[in-house]
Motif scaffolding. Structure first.
Motif, PDB file in Angstrom:
ATOM      1  N   PRO A   1      -6.313   7.463   2.050  1.00  0.00           N
ATOM      2  CA  PRO A   1      -5.354   6.078   2.339  1.00  0.00           C
ATOM      3  C   PRO A   1      -3.923   5.783   2.873  1.00  0.00           C
ATOM      4  O   PRO A   1      -3.760   5.237   3.636  1.00  0.00           O
ATOM      5  CB  PRO A   1      -4.710   6.135   1.047  1.00  0.00           C
TER       6      PRO A   1
ATOM      7  N   GLY B   1       0.883  -0.955   0.396  1.00  0.00           N
ATOM      8  CA  GLY B   1       0.336   0.021  -0.066  1.00  0.00           C
ATOM      9  C   GLY B   1       0.709   0.944  -0.197  1.00  0.00           C
ATOM     10  O   GLY B   1       0.139   1.969  -0.508  1.00  0.00           O
TER      11      GLY B   1
ATOM     12  N   LEU C   1      -9.298   0.711  -0.425  1.00  0.00           N
ATOM     13  CA  LEU C   1      -7.421   0.346  -0.946  1.00  0.00           C
ATOM     14  C   LEU C   1      -7.261  -0.520  -1.769  1.00  0.00           C
ATOM     15  O   LEU C   1      -6.178  -0.530  -2.954  1.00  0.00           O
ATOM     16  CB  LEU C   1      -6.663   1.188  -0.504  1.00  0.00           C
TER      17      LEU C   1
ATOM     18  N   LEU D   1       1.354   4.216  -3.103  1.00  0.00           N
ATOM     19  CA  LEU D   1      -0.277   4.920  -2.602  1.00  0.00           C
ATOM     20  C   LEU D   1      -0.611   6.312  -3.681  1.00  0.00           C
ATOM     21  O   LEU D   1      -1.466   6.216  -3.728  1.00  0.00           O
ATOM     22  CB  LEU D   1       0.525   5.781  -1.463  1.00  0.00           C
TER      23      LEU D   1
ATOM     24  N   GLU E   1      -2.834   4.341  -5.236  1.00  0.00           N
ATOM     25  CA  GLU E   1      -4.112   4.283  -4.838  1.00  0.00           C
ATOM     26  C   GLU E   1      -5.328   5.456  -4.925  1.00  0.00           C
ATOM     27  O   GLU E   1      -6.384   5.458  -4.425  1.00  0.00           O
ATOM     28  CB  GLU E   1      -3.812   3.376  -3.038  1.00  0.00           C
TER      29      GLU E   1
END
Length: 220
Positions: free
Chosen positions: A118, A79, A169, A83, A86
């Motif tokens: 996020p 993640g 996400l 990022l 996302e």
């Protein structure tokens, strides 16, 4: 002959107490004993040596936590590494839902929300998992029922956010399906760790609960 009576000097060693004085002393001792017994029942003393912690706590619950933490770490690394993508995907997802609201700039609002949530969710997930570890190990180290309750509460809060993270996400075709699977594995393993701490052997090993029972309150 020495007779009981109130007219004699109270400090006289030969004085015989009256029956009323003896009854008063007995009643005072009875009240004190009853109060001590009530306090002991409400706040039982912690045993000096509770013995070794149950295996379900030191091994089973810990392994479930390790599994949850490991899978969460993989999701967090992915993640944080992606990022920017996302944020772009979440922005594109939110814009159509806000287009019908005339009082706001749909594009700017969607970008603002997508830019905040996020990283906030990922960092919060990391911090929450970091907090749960000392709580879990502290249950056995400090022989604490209260720490078990705090651990369970924190884990439930974390578990509530994991499905949200997986949806906002990772629920996209561009994201590998294994990431979504790992997020749910982390979710299940964390809850399994909590369940392990409530097994019967652990409950008997931990000190008795100090909660006030309603029946005792009513009697008072």
């Amino acid at each position: 002959m020495t007779l009981p009576g109130a007219w004699r000097d109270p400090d006289d060693p030969d004085r015989i107490p009256t029956q009323a004085e003896l009854d008063a002393e007995d009643l005072a001792e009875l009240a004190r004993t009853s109060q001590d017994r009530a306090l002991t029942e409400r706040y039982p003393r912690r045993p000096d040596d509770p013995g070794p912690a149950p295996v379900a706590l030191t091994r089973d619950a810990m392994w479930m936590w390790y599994l949850s933490a490991a899978t969460a770490l993989v999701c967090l690394i992915y993640g944080l590494a992606t990022l920017g993508s996302e944020i772009d995907r979440l922005t594109a997802r939110l814009e159509p839902q806000m287009a019908d609201v005339q009082t706001i700039d749909a594009q700017a609002t969607a970008a603002s929300i997508a830019g905040f949530w996020p990283p906030a969710l990922l960092i919060g997930w990391l911090l929450a998992m970091a907090v749960t570890y000392p709580l879990l190990t502290g249950i056995a180290r400090h022989h604490s029922r209260n720490l078990r309750s705090v651990y369970a509460a924190v884990c439930v809060v974390v578990a509530l956010f994991v499905p949200l993270i997986a949806d906002l996400l990772f629920a996209y075709d561009e994201v590998p399906a294994v990431i979504r699977v790992l997020a749910w594995v982390s979710f299940g393993a964390l809850l399994a760790s909590v369940v392990m701490t409530f097994r019967g052997g652990i409950g008997r090993w931990l000190p008795e609960s100090m909660r006030v029972k309603p029946s005792r309150v009513w009697r008072q």
